[in-house]
Scaffold this active site. Structure first.
Site, PDB file in Angstrom:
ATOM      1  N   SER A   1     -11.052  -5.310   0.515  1.00 44.56           N
ATOM      2  CA  SER A   1     -11.725  -4.176   1.144  1.00 44.56           C
ATOM      3  C   SER A   1     -12.437  -3.365   0.075  1.00 44.56           C
ATOM      4  CB  SER A   1     -10.696  -3.298   1.857  1.00 44.56           C
ATOM      5  OG  SER A   1     -11.325  -2.169   2.399  1.00 44.56           O
ATOM      6  N   ALA A   2     -13.731  -3.075   0.285  1.00 43.80           N
ATOM      7  CA  ALA A   2     -14.507  -2.377  -0.751  1.00 43.80           C
ATOM      8  C   ALA A   2     -14.015  -0.948  -0.978  1.00 43.80           C
ATOM      9  CB  ALA A   2     -15.990  -2.363  -0.374  1.00 43.80           C
TER      10      ALA A   2
ATOM     11  N   ASN B   1       0.795  -1.215   0.000  1.00 42.43           N
ATOM     12  CA  ASN B   1       0.000   0.000   0.000  1.00 42.43           C
ATOM     13  C   ASN B   1       0.835   1.277   0.000  1.00 42.43           C
ATOM     14  OD1 ASN B   1       0.227  -1.536   2.588  1.00 42.43           O
ATOM     15  ND2 ASN B   1      -0.239   0.472   3.449  1.00 42.43           N
TER      16      ASN B   1
ATOM     17  N   THR C   1     -25.323  -9.305  11.940  1.00 39.81           N
ATOM     18  CA  THR C   1     -26.263  -8.968  10.873  1.00 39.81           C
ATOM     19  C   THR C   1     -25.511  -8.433   9.661  1.00 39.81           C
ATOM     20  OG1 THR C   1     -27.975  -8.485  12.473  1.00 39.81           O
ATOM     21  CG2 THR C   1     -28.248  -7.499  10.292  1.00 39.81           C
TER      22      THR C   1
ATOM     23  N   CYS D   1      -0.326   5.688   6.828  1.00 43.95           N
ATOM     24  CA  CYS D   1      -1.408   4.720   6.968  1.00 43.95           C
ATOM     25  C   CYS D   1      -1.802   4.435   8.416  1.00 43.95           C
ATOM     26  CB  CYS D   1      -1.081   3.415   6.255  1.00 43.95           C
ATOM     27  SG  CYS D   1      -2.136   3.193   4.824  1.00 43.95           S
TER      28      CYS D   1
END
Ligand SMILES: *Cc1c(COP(=O)(O)O)cnc(C)c1O
Length: 398
Positions: free
Chosen positions: A202-203, A154, A243, A330
């Site tokens: 990760s979206a 990254n 959930t 980061c």
């Protein structure tokens, strides 16, 4: 017309693609059902869309939908992978192999496991940020239960030799986990071809929403078992209770669908913009060095050291015009020099003068041109007041 500040920090996060947002919206309001409600249409509709999302993400990495486990992000996925394997495979061994430039979510999980009796080998990297296959071979023992190596770094964008590692893991019957948060949507990922057993996604690194991630867990050849980290209602085949984040899953699914369709064109565009940025900056400035690998790297990352210009000072004057980060940005408010750049063996002054440029889907030609101009101007100004640089210039003229 370009909008200031320009966002060139796509390794930290990405904006939600408008198509992703549009797909998500109904699932906050009209379609608000709990995907675990089995007795009515509210639940069925939510579950139907969750299943759709699972299929999209499975397609992105050539997995089966049932191998996709939803989590809150790559941090959680990495935690489940490491802690889950350690606890489940205790009988077999306590040795895990990783490498020094991993994301903190992997390194800190390993530290924690050390406190529980794990033996961790942190492989070193070469000057380009890649592990040596020879080191990996030597590190494997009959107590090794897991190899955890990231796909793309990254900070510097270096790609690891994933297929070779996967091959070795298979031969030695060791599970292979890959943090692919930066690679997804930028590099083709095929868990079968690459021999990957567990994979984190990760979206929000690929134009989806924050707070939703995936853990791919291989079902056959071999069937991977993992102890859960979060216990509860037994959602996600017991791997991760709680959930389901239905809007997040819909958004992640849409982001994956777009990535499948548009990746190759996008990679081409980003590679050319990144090269334009590099060429432009090095044309304007001397003493600029590229950190990471020159070819085995992400299409959208450029990590540069600007000699005689401290990166903190540079970012301070640049931040109203261009949003970038230093190698170390980061970890939350961590002023320490980047562990990644350190691992490359770079001298302190080169680390302290490094800037990470992250390009993305919405980066334009004009933005790159503007960035080249502003970076060059600011670096020149910092060098004007750098006694070291000035005396160097003088002695060069003399
Ligand atoms: C961003 C990132 C993570 C953390 O992902 P979150 O979804 O933000 O928790 C982990 N690994 C890598 C390589 C990343 O780039």
């Amino acid at each position: 017309m370009i909008k200031i500040p320009i966002f060139l920090d796509y390794q930290s996060t990405t904006p939600v693609d408008p198509r992703v947002l549009e797909a998500m919206l109904p699932y906050f309001s009209q379609e608000f059902g709990n995907a675990a409600s089995k007795n009515h249409a509210f639940g069925w509709n939510a579950m139907k869309k969750v299943d759709w999302g699972r299929v999209q993400i499975a397609r992105l990495i050539n997995a089966s939908p049932s191998e996709i486990i939803f989590t809150s992000g790559a941090t959680e996925s990495n935690n489940i992978a490491l802690k889950g394997v350690f606890e489940m495979y205790k009988e077999k061994g306590n040795h895990i192999i990783t490498q020094v430039t991993e994301h903190k979510a992997v390194l800190d999980s390993c530290k924690y496991l050390e406190s529980l009796g794990a033996k961790i080998t942190y492989l070193p990297v070469d000057a380009s940020g890649r592990i040596r296959i020879d080191d990996l071979n030597k590190a494997i023992t009959d107590k090794t239960i897991l190899i955890s190596i990231m796909f793309a770094n990254n900070e510097i964008g270096t790609l690891q030799p994933i297929q070779e590692i996967g091959h070795i893991a298979k031969i030695d019957h060791v599970l292979f986990h890959v943090d692919a948060a930066q690679a997804a949507g930028r590099v083709p990922i095929d868990v079968e071809k690459l021999g990957i057993d567990i994979l984190s996604l990760s979206a929000h690194k690929m134009y989806g929403p924050k707070g939703i991630g995936v853990l791919y867990v291989r079902e056959k050849n071999p069937r991977v078992r993992l102890s859960p980290v979060i216990h509860g209602g037994g959602h996600e085949r017991g791997f991760r209770s709680g959930t389901l984040n239905v809007p997040g899953i819909v958004g992640f699914g849409k982001a994956a669908e777009i990535a499948i369709k548009e990746m190759s064109a996008e990679v081409e565009k980003l590679t050319s913009l990144r090269d334009k940025l590099y060429t432009g900056i090095t044309r304007e400035l001397d003493h600029v060095q590229l950190n990471g690998h020159s070819t085995e790297r992400l299409c959208n990352n450029l990590n540069l050291s600007f000699g005689f210009a401290d990166s903190e000072s540079l970012m301070k004057v640049l931040c109203e015009e261009v949003a970038v980060s230093s190698g170390s940005a980061c970890s939350t408010g961590n002023p320490e020099p980047s562990h990644v750049l350190k691992a490359l063996g770079l001298p302190e002054d080169r680390i302290q003068s490094s800037i990470r440029f992250g390009l993305g889907r919405f980066t334009t030609d004009e933005e790159i041109e503007y960035t080249i101009k502003r970076v060059a101007a600011h670096v020149k100004r910092l060098r004007d007041v750098s006694p070291v640089y000035q005396s160097l210039q003088k002695s060069a003229k003399a």
